[in-house]
Design a protein around this motif. Structure first.
Motif, PDB file in Angstrom:
ATOM      1  N   ARG A 151       0.801  -1.220   0.000  1.00 54.72           N
ATOM      2  CA  ARG A 151       0.000   0.000   0.000  1.00 54.72           C
ATOM      3  C   ARG A 151       0.837   1.275   0.000  1.00 54.72           C
ATOM      4  NH1 ARG A 151      -2.531  -4.076   2.134  1.00 54.72           N
ATOM      5  NH2 ARG A 151      -4.800  -4.287   2.003  1.00 54.72           N
ATOM      6  N   LEU A 152       1.947   1.263   0.730  1.00 51.81           N
ATOM      7  CA  LEU A 152       2.727   2.492   0.905  1.00 51.81           C
ATOM      8  C   LEU A 152       3.999   2.522   0.073  1.00 51.81           C
ATOM      9  CD1 LEU A 152       2.487   2.943   4.803  1.00 51.81           C
ATOM     10  CD2 LEU A 152       0.972   3.864   3.032  1.00 51.81           C
ATOM     11  N   GLY A 153       4.505   1.379  -0.331  1.00 52.97           N
ATOM     12  CA  GLY A 153       5.805   1.320  -0.985  1.00 52.97           C
ATOM     13  C   GLY A 153       6.913   1.211   0.039  1.00 52.97           C
ATOM     14  N   ASP A 154       8.051   0.711  -0.400  1.00 53.42           N
ATOM     15  CA  ASP A 154       9.182   0.512   0.513  1.00 53.42           C
ATOM     16  C   ASP A 154       9.722   1.829   1.057  1.00 53.42           C
ATOM     17  OD1 ASP A 154       9.461  -2.326   0.506  1.00 53.42           O
ATOM     18  OD2 ASP A 154      10.259  -2.228  -1.518  1.00 53.42           O
ATOM     19  N   ARG A 155       9.712   2.873   0.231  1.00 55.61           N
ATOM     20  CA  ARG A 155      10.333   4.139   0.644  1.00 55.61           C
ATOM     21  C   ARG A 155       9.583   4.795   1.796  1.00 55.61           C
ATOM     22  NH1 ARG A 155      10.364   8.264  -3.977  1.00 55.61           N
ATOM     23  NH2 ARG A 155      11.558   6.559  -4.951  1.00 55.61           N
ATOM     24  N   LEU A 156       8.274   4.972   1.644  1.00 53.94           N
ATOM     25  CA  LEU A 156       7.500   5.624   2.697  1.00 53.94           C
ATOM     26  C   LEU A 156       7.472   4.758   3.955  1.00 53.94           C
ATOM     27  CD1 LEU A 156       5.737   7.920   3.664  1.00 53.94           C
ATOM     28  CD2 LEU A 156       3.759   6.803   2.579  1.00 53.94           C
ATOM     29  N   THR A 157       7.366   3.453   3.779  1.00 53.79           N
ATOM     30  CA  THR A 157       7.394   2.550   4.932  1.00 53.79           C
ATOM     31  C   THR A 157       8.701   2.701   5.707  1.00 53.79           C
ATOM     32  OG1 THR A 157       6.018   0.953   3.732  1.00 53.79           O
ATOM     33  CG2 THR A 157       7.200   0.145   5.667  1.00 53.79           C
ATOM     34  N   ALA A 158       9.816   2.808   4.996  1.00 64.43           N
ATOM     35  CA  ALA A 158      11.119   2.968   5.646  1.00 64.43           C
ATOM     36  C   ALA A 158      11.198   4.288   6.395  1.00 64.43           C
ATOM     37  CB  ALA A 158      12.228   2.887   4.610  1.00 64.43           C
ATOM     38  N   ARG A 159      10.681   5.357   5.825  1.00 61.37           N
ATOM     39  CA  ARG A 159      10.758   6.665   6.468  1.00 61.37           C
ATOM     40  C   ARG A 159       9.903   6.738   7.721  1.00 61.37           C
ATOM     41  NH1 ARG A 159      10.819  10.252   0.812  1.00 61.37           N
ATOM     42  NH2 ARG A 159      13.067   9.944   0.435  1.00 61.37           N
ATOM     43  N   ILE A 160       8.709   6.173   7.653  1.00 62.25           N
ATOM     44  CA  ILE A 160       7.869   6.128   8.861  1.00 62.25           C
ATOM     45  C   ILE A 160       8.553   5.294   9.941  1.00 62.25           C
ATOM     46  CG2 ILE A 160       5.676   5.311   9.791  1.00 62.25           C
ATOM     47  CD1 ILE A 160       4.421   5.935   7.057  1.00 62.25           C
ATOM     48  N   GLY A 161       9.128   4.166   9.532  1.00 66.56           N
ATOM     49  CA  GLY A 161       9.815   3.310  10.497  1.00 66.56           C
ATOM     50  C   GLY A 161      11.021   3.980  11.127  1.00 66.56           C
ATOM     51  N   ALA A 162      11.771   4.753  10.342  1.00 68.04           N
ATOM     52  CA  ALA A 162      12.937   5.449  10.885  1.00 68.04           C
ATOM     53  C   ALA A 162      12.516   6.462  11.946  1.00 68.04           C
ATOM     54  CB  ALA A 162      13.696   6.149   9.761  1.00 68.04           C
ATOM     55  N   LEU A 163      11.436   7.190  11.688  1.00 57.52           N
ATOM     56  CA  LEU A 163      10.935   8.153  12.680  1.00 57.52           C
ATOM     57  C   LEU A 163      10.508   7.433  13.957  1.00 57.52           C
ATOM     58  CD1 LEU A 163       8.856  10.510  10.346  1.00 57.52           C
ATOM     59  CD2 LEU A 163      11.051  11.010  11.438  1.00 57.52           C
ATOM     60  N   LEU A 164       9.835   6.305  13.811  1.00 52.83           N
ATOM     61  CA  LEU A 164       9.398   5.541  14.990  1.00 52.83           C
ATOM     62  C   LEU A 164      10.595   5.035  15.780  1.00 52.83           C
ATOM     63  CD1 LEU A 164       7.117   4.154  16.599  1.00 52.83           C
ATOM     64  CD2 LEU A 164       7.314   2.228  15.018  1.00 52.83           C
ATOM     65  N   SER A 165      11.591   4.508  15.079  1.00 46.74           N
ATOM     66  CA  SER A 165      12.777   3.980  15.750  1.00 46.74           C
ATOM     67  C   SER A 165      13.508   5.065  16.526  1.00 46.74           C
ATOM     68  CB  SER A 165      13.704   3.344  14.715  1.00 46.74           C
ATOM     69  OG  SER A 165      14.916   2.935  15.300  1.00 46.74           O
ATOM     70  N   GLY A 166      13.767   6.188  15.871  1.00 46.11           N
ATOM     71  CA  GLY A 166      14.507   7.264  16.529  1.00 46.11           C
ATOM     72  C   GLY A 166      13.752   7.847  17.708  1.00 46.11           C
ATOM     73  N   ALA A 167      12.444   8.086  17.533  1.00 44.61           N
ATOM     74  CA  ALA A 167      11.648   8.685  18.616  1.00 44.61           C
ATOM     75  C   ALA A 167      11.507   7.731  19.793  1.00 44.61           C
ATOM     76  CB  ALA A 167      10.273   9.083  18.079  1.00 44.61           C
ATOM     77  N   GLY A 168      11.272   6.446  19.504  1.00 41.48           N
ATOM     78  CA  GLY A 168      11.090   5.481  20.585  1.00 41.48           C
ATOM     79  C   GLY A 168      12.334   5.311  21.427  1.00 41.48           C
ATOM     80  N   MET A 169      13.499   5.226  20.776  1.00 40.41           N
ATOM     81  CA  MET A 169      14.733   5.044  21.533  1.00 40.41           C
ATOM     82  C   MET A 169      15.106   6.312  22.286  1.00 40.41           C
ATOM     83  SD  MET A 169      16.412   2.311  21.943  1.00 40.41           S
ATOM     84  CE  MET A 169      17.787   1.910  23.015  1.00 40.41           C
ATOM     85  N   ALA A 170      14.836   7.479  21.692  1.00 39.18           N
ATOM     86  CA  ALA A 170      15.106   8.727  22.397  1.00 39.18           C
ATOM     87  C   ALA A 170      14.262   8.824  23.667  1.00 39.18           C
ATOM     88  CB  ALA A 170      14.820   9.919  21.474  1.00 39.18           C
ATOM     89  N   MET A 171      13.004   8.429  23.587  1.00 40.52           N
ATOM     90  CA  MET A 171      12.137   8.446  24.772  1.00 40.52           C
ATOM     91  C   MET A 171      12.698   7.530  25.861  1.00 40.52           C
ATOM     92  SD  MET A 171       8.387   6.749  25.237  1.00 40.52           S
ATOM     93  CE  MET A 171       9.228   5.164  25.164  1.00 40.52           C
ATOM     94  N   ALA A 172      13.170   6.340  25.468  1.00 44.73           N
ATOM     95  CA  ALA A 172      13.695   5.398  26.458  1.00 44.73           C
ATOM     96  C   ALA A 172      14.925   5.941  27.159  1.00 44.73           C
ATOM     97  CB  ALA A 172      14.028   4.074  25.770  1.00 44.73           C
ATOM     98  N   LEU A 173      15.745   6.721  26.461  1.00 45.84           N
ATOM     99  CA  LEU A 173      16.975   7.248  27.046  1.00 45.84           C
ATOM    100  C   LEU A 173      16.733   8.520  27.850  1.00 45.84           C
ATOM    101  CD1 LEU A 173      19.273   6.614  23.957  1.00 45.84           C
ATOM    102  CD2 LEU A 173      19.162   5.267  26.061  1.00 45.84           C
ATOM    103  N   ILE A 174      15.739   9.294  27.470  1.00 52.42           N
ATOM    104  CA  ILE A 174      15.407  10.509  28.226  1.00 52.42           C
ATOM    105  C   ILE A 174      14.698  10.147  29.520  1.00 52.42           C
ATOM    106  CG2 ILE A 174      14.004  12.621  28.195  1.00 52.42           C
ATOM    107  CD1 ILE A 174      14.516  12.764  25.181  1.00 52.42           C
TER     108      ILE A 174
END
Length: 466
Positions: A340-363
């Motif tokens: 539905r989204l294509g590999d590119r958009l899926t990767a970009r959404i996933g990158a935002l989720l990964s970075g935000a989630g790990m930042a929350m865990a460290l803060i």
């Protein structure tokens, strides 16, 4: 940047799938599962290995980082091995070798022993990785729709299973050598048993246009050449030479699978090959950052939980389980999302989720937020390895088997470079500070994700026509 192949190899129609392809799908899935379970059962025992050998974070990170040099050294051998023996035989053989080498990791008594064992483990795993993905894509072409994410979902499920088994064994203080020996017998025998269900014939067999195989395409220059190519491939069998394969691919016209209707006629050009290799290098960089993100949970998750929160061995092992568990779910759902989204958009959404989630865990450090952060990292990178392998294998102008081999080789760089860096930062500061690299990895994925394919209306129409 955009890939020269903007469409996925799957089709919107759901034609009946032959029984041998269905059996092969389960056999490939089993190899992926075993590949994940065999090594990942070791990871929750890392704290015990560090303590028994007497290693600092820095020396341990160096040993782990030196291991992937084996993958870098051996990974490029996958293409010639597959050309000689076929992806099925190579995948099974080197999975058995990997399970055997893992016993050496469990029984490590010195830093040098551990580093050498990890080197050999990474070397055998790199060849298994490329060959099982190559065979999986043979089956995907039989299905004429995306199933590659589900294979990697089985890998993650195996990783979670191995992680849980390792965590339980750590909590019960099971001797390391016993765990390793049982793993060798169990995982090795299952890998050998899967061989009889994999596809036969040469690895290029399914690279003919799927429409021609189904008898749905109108006569064209490409379809006129297909019978000769099919005959050549059938005569070649599993031992057909790389030159014969290249000739068959050129005869059919490599662009026929894209749905664009273009044919090469005279084969690939030097310019198209160079452009394809540059795009593959960019795909490799996506996997460098994805591999580094995954390593944060694989290598450092249990140590982070133990050092930061004084967690029990079982709770410490759950950091790895959280990352791989979320990645498992993301991969099993990934085929539908990518459709539905294509590999590119899926990767970009996933990158935002990964970075935000790990930042929350460290803060906000807490065992619960840490597990959530590792889970977000796993979910965020779930589809990247399948997307990059698929794009590399379908890259125009790149010889069969070379693209996926080079991308797999690049992926090892992330596992090679980051552990010593994280270990040095952990010794100089804290492991909590060192894991701030994970949000930086997410930024790298955002930068290079443009090389992945996008889902477009024309792509959908082309797939429907095929």
């Amino acid at each position: 940047m955009t890939s020269s192949r903007s469409s996925h190899p799957h089709r919107t129609s759901r034609a009946p799938v032959a029984a041998d392809a269905r059996r092969a799908r389960w056999a490939v899935s089993l190899i992926f599962f075993l590949n994940g379970a065999s090594f990942c059962a070791i990871l929750p025992r890392y704290p015990q290995l560090v303590e028994s050998i007497g290693l600092s974070n820095g020396s341990f990170g160096l040993a782990v980082g030196l291991g992937p040099i084996g993958g870098l050294a051996a990974g490029l051998l996958a293409a010639p091995l597959m050309a000689r023996f076929g992806s099925a035989r190579v995948a099974v053989a080197f999975q058995v070798v990997a399970s055997t080498v893992h016993l050496l990791v469990y029984t490590s008594a010195t830093w040098l022993w551990l580093a050498a064992a990890l080197f050999l483990a990474a070397a055998s795993d790199s060849i298994t990785d490329v060959s099982m993905n190559a065979h999986g894509m043979r089956v995907e072409r039989r299905y004429r729709r995306s199933i590659l994410n589900s294979y990697h979902g089985w890998w993650s499920l195996g990783a979670v299973t191995g992680g849980i088994l390792g965590s339980v064994c750590a909590q019960l203080a099971v001797p390391l050598w016993i765990q390793g020996l049982v793993g060798l017998v169990l995982f090795g025998s299952l890998a050998l048993g899967s061989r009889r269900f994999l596809l036969t014939g040469h690895d290029s067999t399914e690279r003919r246009p799927a429409a021609l195989e189904a008898g749905l395409a109108a006569p064209s220059a490409a379809s006129a050449a297909a019978p000769a190519a099919a005959t050549e491939e059938a005569l070649g069998g599993e031992t057909a030479s790389a030159g014969e394969t290249a000739g068959a691919d050129s005869a059919t016209g490599s662009d026929a699978t894209t749905g664009t209707g273009a044919t090469t006629g005279t084969g690939v050009t030097r310019a198209s090959t160079l452009r394809g290799l540059l795009l593959i290098a960019a795909l490799g960089l996506v996997l460098v950052f994805a591999g580094a993100t995954e390593d944060a949970g694989n290598t450092w998750g249990a140590l982070f939980m133990r050092d930061t929160f004084e967690a029990t061995p079982f709770l410490a092992g759950l950091a790895f389980v959280a990352l791989q568990g979320a990645q498992t779910v993301g991969r099993f759902l990934g085929d539908g999302v990518v459709d539905r989204l294509g590999d590119r958009l899926t990767a970009r959404i996933g990158a935002l989720l990964s970075g935000a989630g790990m930042a929350m865990a460290l803060i906000f450090p807490h065992p619960a937020t840490a597990l959530i952060g590792f889970a977000c990292a796993g979910w965020g990178i779930a589809t990247l390895f399948p997307a990059a392998f698929r794009a590399a294998d379908e890259m125009e102008g790149v010889p069969h088997g070379l693209g996926i081999t080079v991308v797999g080789w690049f992926a090892r760089i992330g596992f090679f470079v980051t552990p010593p860096i994280v270990g040095a930062l952990a010794d100089a500061l804290t492991l909590r500070f060192a894991l701030w690299l994970v949000p930086l990895y997410a930024l790298g994925i955002l930068v290079f994700s443009g090389v992945l394919s996008a889902r477009t209306a024309s792509t959908t129409e082309a797939g429907a026509r095929a």
